[in-house]
Design an enzyme around this catalytic site. Structure first.
Site, mmCIF file in Angstrom:
data_model
loop_
_atom_site.group_PDB
_atom_site.id
_atom_site.type_symbol
_atom_site.label_atom_id
_atom_site.label_comp_id
_atom_site.label_asym_id
_atom_site.label_seq_id
_atom_site.Cartn_x
_atom_site.Cartn_y
_atom_site.Cartn_z
ATOM 1 N N GLU C 29 1.177 -0.994 -0.041
ATOM 2 C CA GLU C 29 0.510 -0.042 0.267
ATOM 3 C C GLU C 29 0.948 1.534 0.402
ATOM 4 O OE1 GLU C 29 -3.243 0.149 3.184
ATOM 5 O OE2 GLU C 29 -2.630 2.576 3.126
ATOM 6 N N HIS C 196 -8.762 0.489 -0.381
ATOM 7 C CA HIS C 196 -8.242 2.031 0.089
ATOM 8 C C HIS C 196 -8.914 3.201 1.071
ATOM 9 C CE1 HIS C 196 -5.484 4.929 0.929
ATOM 10 N NE2 HIS C 196 -4.769 4.162 1.074
ATOM 11 N N ASP C 318 2.581 1.805 3.519
ATOM 12 C CA ASP C 318 1.604 3.558 3.403
ATOM 13 C C ASP C 318 2.764 4.172 3.499
ATOM 14 O OD1 ASP C 318 -0.563 4.733 3.768
ATOM 15 O OD2 ASP C 318 -1.565 4.586 5.283
#
Lengths: 356, 356, 356, 356
Positions: C29, C196, C318
């Protein structure tokens, strides 16, 4: 004014390493040596003895230096955020002395020296001590325990497992009847006894056949000390002396993993083999306190915490065999509530040892 | 004389089902209805209202019967080993009343009836009560809270989330400035406030678009109540009133899962958006207590326990929406120390509510 | 020859910091920006937009730099032992574009640039990509997804929550009927969709009243994405398309904490409100994969692992909102078996994305 | 049509007991007796022997009946949802026979009878078997193992710890050099060896002094079998035979609690004491599979699962010493993903034993 809610210094401005130090920590299973005799040697009166067998030379040199180096110890405490260390004589210590009279005299001298070095002088506010006792003569052990607490201001007693009695083959466990006067005195003094592992005597490790080093490994230490603990429970000791307070290191020497199963099986045992009134779990929660000394395993920690609750578990290190920083980093990196961390880090120790 | 150490009755002589009942348990999020008005209806002064929407008829009939049936409740408590139940008016209750004057009058009548039925008479030793208050008029709410505690002997207050103000569209959250007098009084009374979920008003569930029932599901209840909780923390309420005691049900409404991440991210927020001095975790451990009401998930329990420690977690049921027996069996089947179970089962509640 | 069984370099010769790097890790991600338009701005065709609101300036500057700085990214991957990063356009990205035609054109340009920068050239062996799609026109989204997989060699698709449709007030969730052609194509392509979070539109955060920043906090992101996920499950989507593969970040957006309770309560719901054949837990284990992106909480991790098993959980970061090193250190410090760590660290991702 | 989404039969219409049975379970550590000799007696050729010592008479009668009663066993399997049981001769079995020739002959007869009763006839589809082998003559053991697998269709071998050699004092552990031919054959056969505890010989329990029953308790069994396991690892066996597959019962005999600490300490040991190339943890994950036989402790389970991952842990009972229903209820009540439960409940066993 940084423009942020909370400070987070790190090399990258917007991230922190999320590490902090709690400078109030108390460490409880921390070994010292003595100038009185060599306590890492099983048999002071004879020529042999293991003296840190099996481990490599670098380790031995490092450990031996740190066992007596006060400045290195305080520096390590400072770096790791340890406010107070409770010291005790390293293993096998007094328990490895064959002759009872020598044991009685040596224990007295060791306690006096411990008091002088750690409880008075420059770093007196950073140390407390657990006394050693000559279990080869239980009445003398009771007297020495009384002197440690009432005269030297020690906060408890530490015993390194079974004691040699006369020779290498004969040993005495703490559930044996002759130890009764010691237990009665300890209950009256209302201080904890730390039941610590010890290097085994050769005769005992017979079953290892070629793997004697396992008896001196953390696995062997745990098994031996767990068995000693079970002996105490099974013997009825805690029915006779319900006020006794026993501390076990190393996350309870493996017992949290097995306790439910042992109680589960004892349902089927003939009553003459189990001389106590309550289930093991009940003594575990009434007469025992546990430290994390030597452990840096999260699952062992969680297992232990579930077995005894957060009011009976206490962080420790096992310095200099283990490292203040390594054990502190592990403890402070584990996720738990702040109140739980404070209890395990220092509050439980303060209450148990009546330190303030 | 069975020839065994411990008794273990079961169909097979040598095995037990390993189930026991701890008859000291206390249950804290337990709903009642009232003859004063229909508290499951959002809008007493208008014609609409959800009144247990979405769920099946069997469930509605069963729940409605049990909301008021005292004998069934006591029987269920007996079977599940529950010594004491702390009752409170079911949702949305007073908070769903549009008109402030009606809310004030209704709250007073409901509290009087609750006192009469549960705190006097046949089962007075089995019940305690949390009062309801008309937050539509915060000063009147403060006065009614005072009366509940000082005159009726209630042990705390329960509020079902936000209050309607005048119509279905306008609502008031407890962090809004006009609620200040209520909080000041509550802090002075030194009793806990249970912050309970409520059935949402239609306007609020706009974003669900076709899935409005989710807002009335345990997921929607949790999200709404967690947001309400975060609003309280962010608003600075607990800096102004550090003595406030808030109880959250349902294992903290999901917050234990997210709290570390929220604090982790708040490092990067501009300070004007977070009006409090401490991290969320610090208020969590100072101003909050958590119950397990409605939860029978081991991992949610463990997560919650780690977030708040064993002195702030309390078992509960959410009767009659949930079942005493189901929640009791779950709790007593989970592995934990006896001392931890006693704390969560009843000791923490006794201390928080000053019962005995 | 050191005289030791295992090497343990550290400042103190006999101890190690017990930290190691597993250089095979895959991160999933991981956000990028684009020269095509500003994807952190909600509304490219209008004047407003949040563009990283609420957070402090240091953070914004740092993050914006790293969103596009390829060298910094590769260096961070190297330090943290990350072999491969799967990149995707940051939020709200295409989903924040009001006009469908603009969305279609922009998605195409973004995917082409992503392919050029990350999938060809100097670091092509270190990156894979998830394509963006214009859900404002579901058939065009299906076509663009097909092009991403079949022509550009992307390994999946990422969608940042709901899409704006025409204006700030109108949004489309992925369970709405018009999205059906996109889902049919995705199932046929047999690639995962990463669902997301996204920055909310002002209208949606109405209920926060003064705490709008919460909607843009990790708590708000989690709630919004969890609700989106529940909508997908409840809508019957996974009965119509049992082969769909959805990835959720942030340890499943809090759902592992609540899933058991939601299923537990759905027992009592009227069937017309739950249009799917199976319990939520069954879709969770058949149609979902979870990443740890943005999480460094052990209990959230354990809770998530128990909910989905070790074959469906995947480590992620992230970046650049979070830090490769911080997330890697956390993951590698948690106690688990080596086989479990390899699965979560890289093996599950390889299998899911058919990489090798 | 009940008006509910999911069925939930219970006495109260709206609640369920939340218990279900998974009828596919496989049980692996399940003891049988034989008409060939009395395997609960340590020394068939001499007059003494423990024969289920220490436990109460009710238990002995119940267990002895169930060791041979095929109908009771199948009924218990049916009630507990057990599709398949893998049986093996109870302890000490062949390992307790002093004379090698007798051991060889007895093992052969026992295996033939096991095959006749459990692998043919009425319940052949409900049972598989582990063969016994005469380790007093390792080459004969290798031959008998080959016969068990290739001729009788057994799925593996089970050994009850060390073997008596000639008398009560002399025992042989499986790491001793003379066992090499057996290990070579076992690796070639590519079937698992279940390393099961055994009742100790008197000489071995010398250190218990008055608490000999502890050696025969689950604690003693665990310690003895764990030490045997460590001997195998330390000896270098798994470097010589990397394909060996060892099964341990009782959640790994306590080793999951200690493994990290043992490896942690081995850093400091002299290399001549640890003859293997890899850390213990690496053998644990390559050469070992674990069962839950005899365990109903959640924390022991979680600890074990973390040590080996979900692909190497297998549910079992230890019937008739333990109870199918008790162990099944425990396992099915623990919270885990359905895929994890299926792996542990039956899938891992099927794969390991190549059943199907």
């Amino acid at each position: 004014m940084s423009g942020k809610i909370f400070e987070s210094p790190s090399e990258r401005p917007t991230f922190s390493a999320n590490r902090w130090r709690q400078p109030q920590k108390i460490a409880l299973e921390e070994a010292i040596t003595t100038s009185v005799f060599n306590p890492t040697n099983t048999l002071p009166e004879t020529k042999g003895g293991a003296e840190l067998p099996y481990v490599d030379e670098d380790y031995v040199v490092d450990v031996k230096n740190r066992l007596s180096n006060l400045e290195l110890r305080v520096q390590a405490m400072d770096r790791a955020g340890v406010a107070l260390t409770v010291v005790s004589l390293t293993m096998p210590g007094i328990e490895g002395i064959f002759d009872a009279k020598t044991a009685v005299e040596t224990a007295r001298k060791v306690n006096d020296e411990t008091h002088r070095i750690y409880c008075t002088g420059k770093y007196a506010d950073r140390f407390r001590a657990l006394g050693c006792v000559p279990m080869q003569d239980p009445k003398a052990a009771a007297a020495e325990a009384t002197r440690c607490i009432n005269e030297l201001g020690f906060v408890g007693i530490l015993i390194n497992g079974y004691s040699q009695i006369g020779d290498a083959e004969t040993v005495q466990y703490l559930d044996e009847p002759q130890c009764e006067p010691f237990w009665a005195t300890l209950e009256e003094l209302d201080v904890p006894l730390y039941l610590h592992p010890r290097i085994p005597t050769p005769g005992q490790s017979r079953i290892y056949r070629g793997y004697e080093f396992l008896a001196g490994s953390p696995w062997g230490f745990g098994v031996e000390t767990a068995m000693h603990t079970i002996r105490l429970i099974v013997s009825g000791l805690f029915d006779r002396h319900p006020g006794l307070k026993i501390i076990l290191g190393h996350c309870g020497e493996g017992l949290p993993f097995s306790l439910a199963r042992i109680d589960h099986r004892l349902r089927h045992f003939q009553p003459q083999h189990y001389k106590s009134k309550l289930r093991m779990q009940e003594y575990w929660e009434r007469n025992f306190w546990i430290t994390t000394a030597g452990v840096t395993s999260d699952t062992a920690f969680v297992d232990t915490l579930r077995s005894c609750g957060e009011d009976r578990l206490m962080w420790s290190v096992d310095y200099p065999y283990e490292d203040y920083d390594e054990c502190g980093t592990w403890f402070e990196g584990m996720e738990m509530s702040q109140s739980t961390r404070a209890k395990i880090g220092w509050e439980n120790a303060k209450r148990l040892f009546k330190m303030q």
